[in-house]
Design an enzyme around this catalytic site. Sequence first.
Site, mmCIF file in Angstrom:
data_model
loop_
_atom_site.group_PDB
_atom_site.id
_atom_site.type_symbol
_atom_site.label_atom_id
_atom_site.label_comp_id
_atom_site.label_asym_id
_atom_site.label_seq_id
_atom_site.Cartn_x
_atom_site.Cartn_y
_atom_site.Cartn_z
ATOM 1 N N ASP A 73 -4.381 21.001 -13.211
ATOM 2 C CA ASP A 73 -4.685 19.771 -13.939
ATOM 3 C C ASP A 73 -4.123 19.956 -15.351
ATOM 4 O O ASP A 73 -4.633 20.752 -16.137
ATOM 5 C CB ASP A 73 -6.203 19.561 -13.947
ATOM 6 C CG ASP A 73 -6.615 18.282 -14.683
ATOM 7 O OD1 ASP A 73 -5.850 17.813 -15.539
ATOM 8 O OD2 ASP A 73 -7.727 17.781 -14.410
ATOM 9 N N LYS B 145 -5.393 9.465 -20.171
ATOM 10 C CA LYS B 145 -5.519 10.193 -21.425
ATOM 11 C C LYS B 145 -4.212 10.136 -22.231
ATOM 12 O O LYS B 145 -3.746 9.071 -22.523
ATOM 13 C CB LYS B 145 -5.959 11.629 -21.126
ATOM 14 C CG LYS B 145 -7.125 11.715 -20.110
ATOM 15 C CD LYS B 145 -8.426 11.155 -20.652
ATOM 16 C CE LYS B 145 -9.506 11.001 -19.581
ATOM 17 N NZ LYS B 145 -9.839 12.198 -18.825
ATOM 18 N N ARG C 278 0.822 -1.211 0.000
ATOM 19 C CA ARG C 278 0.000 0.000 0.000
ATOM 20 C C ARG C 278 0.863 1.272 0.000
ATOM 21 O O ARG C 278 0.403 2.334 -0.370
ATOM 22 C CB ARG C 278 -0.948 0.005 1.203
ATOM 23 C CG ARG C 278 -2.113 1.003 1.059
ATOM 24 C CD ARG C 278 -3.046 0.984 2.269
ATOM 25 N NE ARG C 278 -2.368 1.407 3.471
ATOM 26 C CZ ARG C 278 -2.358 0.730 4.623
ATOM 27 N NH1 ARG C 278 -3.004 -0.413 4.725
ATOM 28 N NH2 ARG C 278 -1.701 1.189 5.671
#
Length: 398
Positions: free
Chosen positions: A187, A212, A55
Site C-alpha cells: 500500500d 489521498k 462494468r
Amino acid sequence: MKIHTSAVHAGDRKQPGRHIPVTTPIHTAASYFYAESVMLDKVFGHEEAGYAYGRYDNPTNAALEELVATLEGASPANGGGALATASGMLALQAALLTCLAERRRKVLCAEALYGATVKLLMNVLEPYGIETRFVDFCDEAAFAKAIESFQPGCVLMETVSNPLLRVADLSRIAAMAREANAPLIVDNTFATPLLVRPLEHGADYVVHSLTKYLSGHGDVLGGAIVTTGDKLTEIRAMSRVVGPILGPFECYLAMRGIKTFPLRMERQCRNAAAIAAFLRTHPSVERVYYLDDPRHPDRHNIEKLFSDGLYGAMVSFEVRGLDQPGVFAFMDRLKMVVPATSLGDVHTMMLHPWTASHRDVSPRHKERTGIRENLVRLSVGIEDPGDIVADLEQALGS
Ligand SMILES: *Cc1c(COP(=O)(O)O)cnc(C)c1O
C-alpha cells in the site's frame, strides 16, 4: 519521461479521428457496439481490444489506469497496468483475493496497518477462512521467522506506516517474500510514486487510495491496483465479474487531480520538513515523528528508499502533558488547519489517532505500537508554511 511530465501526459489524447480532445472526456455509456457485429464478438472473445460493457472498462477509466500505472513505473509499454476501483479498500480487497486464489489462505501483515485494512482482514476475510498474522516488518529476523513458520500465501505492508512513520526494508522484504513464493502487496498511499515506486523494489502489487495524495483535493473517493503481466490479467478477469470499478466521473476527477500531483507533493514534503523543524523547537512538543530525523530508528531503510531530500508530508507529534480532552481543546483552537479525517489534501489536516484512526484498537495494542493519547497526526498541505506554523503556534500556546 520523468514523473512531472508523465503526470500531465500519460493516458490522455488517445482518441483517434479528426478532433483530438486535449483531456479525456467522461464516457458514461453503459455499453458499446461496432459497425459490424463480428467486431463486438471479437471484443467479447478477447481477440480484439475494445470496449463492450461498462462494468469491464471504458475509455475514461482506461486513461486514468494508464496514468497511475505509468507513475508507478508499470506503463502498458512494459506489460504493466492498473485497475481503478471505487475505493482504496476495494483495491486492497481485490489484490488480496486475486493473489490468494490458488495459494495458502494466509496473509502475513505488517503490524502497523491502516485501521480499515486491519478490519478488512479480521472482520471480513477471516470469516471466509483467510488467516492473518501480524509481525513487525522493521524487525528483519522476526519477519524471516514468521515467513518460515507461518508459510503465508501473500505478504501485505505499507511503504510508510501510519501514524508513527516506520519504514521497513522494502527490497529485503520483497526478496524474502519471493523466496517463499508469496506475492508482496504494498500500500503506497503515504509515500506516493513521487517518492517510492515499490514495483522497482520487487513488490508484486501496488495499491493506492486515490482519495489521498494522487487526487489531492478531498473531493473524490477511489483506489487503484498496479501490477504486471498475468497478475494484471487475473485482476481484470475478477473485476469483470465482481464489478468493483471506479465510476467515470470519479476517474475524470482523479485524473484532473493527478496532473498537479508531483507539484503538490513536492511542496507538501518541503512544508512538512519546515513544520517538523518548527515543532522540534517548541517547548510544548514532547516528540516529533518525521522521516528526515537523523535518529529515526529506520534511518538506514529511509536512506535506501527515499531520494531527492523528499520525505513525505505526514508529521506526527506528541504534545507535552495532554490527555484526550486536552488534545481536543488544542485541536479546537486551530483556526486554519482542518481537524478532519483523511490525508493528502491541498489543505493541512490534523487527526487524533487515539480517538480516530486507532479508535477500535485495544489499549494494549496501542501501547505496544506506541500510539499515545497525546499524539496527533498532521497531513501537511500546500499552504504557505509560515501560515501553518503560525496556526500551530497559537493553538499550542506557550
Ligand atoms: C485511506 C487509506 C486507505 C483506504 O482508502 P479509501 O479510499 O478510503 O478506501 C488504505 N490505505 C491507506 C494507507 C490509506 O490512507
